[in-house]
Design a protein around this motif. Structure first.
Motif, mmCIF file in Angstrom:
data_model
loop_
_atom_site.group_PDB
_atom_site.id
_atom_site.type_symbol
_atom_site.label_atom_id
_atom_site.label_comp_id
_atom_site.label_asym_id
_atom_site.label_seq_id
_atom_site.Cartn_x
_atom_site.Cartn_y
_atom_site.Cartn_z
ATOM 1 N N UNK A 205 0.819 -1.209 0.000
ATOM 2 C CA UNK A 205 0.000 0.000 0.000
ATOM 3 C C UNK A 205 0.855 1.262 0.000
ATOM 4 N N UNK A 206 0.184 2.405 -0.160
ATOM 5 C CA UNK A 206 0.849 3.673 -0.403
ATOM 6 C C UNK A 206 1.890 4.119 0.606
ATOM 7 N N UNK A 207 1.538 4.121 1.892
ATOM 8 C CA UNK A 207 2.473 4.598 2.915
ATOM 9 C C UNK A 207 3.651 3.637 3.049
ATOM 10 N N UNK B 156 5.634 12.224 0.004
ATOM 11 C CA UNK B 156 4.730 11.264 0.644
ATOM 12 C C UNK B 156 3.302 11.473 0.162
ATOM 13 N N UNK B 157 2.840 12.720 0.179
ATOM 14 C CA UNK B 157 1.473 13.022 -0.238
ATOM 15 C C UNK B 157 1.265 12.727 -1.720
ATOM 16 N N UNK B 158 2.258 13.079 -2.545
ATOM 17 C CA UNK B 158 2.153 12.861 -3.990
ATOM 18 C C UNK B 158 2.080 11.370 -4.311
ATOM 19 N N UNK B 159 2.966 10.590 -3.697
ATOM 20 C CA UNK B 159 2.984 9.145 -3.943
ATOM 21 C C UNK B 159 1.686 8.499 -3.488
ATOM 22 N N UNK B 160 1.233 8.866 -2.299
ATOM 23 C CA UNK B 160 0.008 8.271 -1.756
ATOM 24 C C UNK B 160 -1.202 8.615 -2.638
ATOM 25 N N UNK B 161 -1.271 9.876 -3.090
ATOM 26 C CA UNK B 161 -2.391 10.289 -3.923
ATOM 27 C C UNK B 161 -2.386 9.561 -5.262
ATOM 28 N N UNK B 162 -1.204 9.385 -5.870
ATOM 29 C CA UNK B 162 -1.128 8.676 -7.146
ATOM 30 C C UNK B 162 -1.506 7.210 -6.997
ATOM 31 N N UNK B 163 -1.080 6.589 -5.911
ATOM 32 C CA UNK B 163 -1.384 5.175 -5.693
ATOM 33 C C UNK B 163 -2.887 4.958 -5.513
#
Length: 294
Positions: free
Chosen positions: A33-35, A79-86
């Motif tokens: 998952x994202x985080x 962190x925010x960019x990766x999580x949002x894209x995932x």
């Protein structure tokens, strides 16, 4: 050929950034998952670049305030960019992330005391109205934006603020700033995992570990080094325009590969934000780098 090399490298790096959603979605589909994905990817990058940070210690040790800001802002942005894209729709996330003209104008005026001309205000206004249309226009007033929308917006804000610190802290080597940004992303993701925001996977396949390592140590590393090297070897305005290729690549690839679509009002918003990005890029000058003591 040598004079065109920075342009070619930045063009390629921007395409890599625009396609970064592909390996992220793939790794997520393999069970990470994202985080957790962010924690592992940026942990590997930070580990690889730690020797560079140590070698340059004598240069940046007098600028701990700037390094701390980069750790928080740069780490939070990634962190925010990766999580949002995932977890979100690629086109929507990328377009909302590209509200950089708004944050750049506000940050430049209030933190760096820059003079804001009418073109930059026009770009910021277009970006705001574009975001309004992307979020649904007046229908957005009936319900709040989704949490992914908010994370995408937050990632763009953090990224713009981090860019201001990058520009201001000219005495700190670029390599040190990038490395501490990676450490920040790794640390913030770790704090979220400790806080129980996301459950760690029980089993991670060999394919997932391989994909994660390749994405971290090749894709992201090449994209970061390529873009940072290129922008230091060409005019700021020229590089800013080429970097917009990231947004264009992301939108086109998401339409062709992920079959994502945009309704007319979202298309109008996307065009407004893209126009704002071109306005901001076109008026960028090399002499807009302030001196600072941070």
């Amino acid at each position: 050929m040598r004079s065109h090399l920075p342009v070619i490298i930045l063009f390629g790096a921007s395409i890599l950034w625009g396609l970064t959603w592909l390996p992220l979605k793939h790794i997520n589909a393999l069970g990470i998952d994202g985080v957790t994905l962010t924690f592992l990817v940026y942990g590997l990058l930070a580990l690889v670049l730690t020797p560079l940070l140590l070698v340059q210690f004598s240069t940046w040790r007098m600028h701990t305030k700037a390094m701390l800001l980069i750790l928080i802002l740069g780490g939070g942005a990634n962190l925010a960019f990766t999580y949002a894209l995932v977890n979100g729709e690629v086109i929507r996330v990328m377009v909302l992330f590209y509200l950089l003209p708004v944050w750049g104008v506000l940050g430049g005026k209030f933190f760096l005391k820059e003079e804001i001309d009418r073109w930059r205000w026009l770009g910021a206004s277009l970006a705001v109205f574009g975001a309004f249309f992307i979020l649904g226009g007046f229908e957005a007033l009936d319900a709040p934006p989704s949490w992914i929308d908010l994370i995408a917006l937050l990632s763009g804000f953090f990224f713009a603020m981090n860019n201001l610190v990058f520009r201001a802290a000219q005495a700190v080597p670029v390599g040190s700033k990038i490395t501490v940004m990676f450490y920040g992303c790794f640390a913030l993701a770790g704090l979220l995992l400790i806080g129980g925001v996301e459950q760690l996977p029980q089993v991670v396949s060999g394919d997932a570990w391989l994909a994660l390592a390749l994405y971290s140590l090749f894709w992201l590393l090449i994209a970061n080094i390529g873009s940072q090297w290129a922008v230091t070897h060409m005019e700021a305005g020229r590089s800013s325009i080429i970097i917009i290729m990231e947004l264009i690549t992301a939108v086109i690839s998401a339409m062709l590969i992920a079959h994502e679509t945009m309704i007319p009002i979202e298309m109008a918003g996307g065009v407004m934000i893209l126009t704002a990005a071109f306005i901001e890029a076109a008026r960028t000058k090399d002499d807009e780098i302030p001196e600072t003591t941070i």
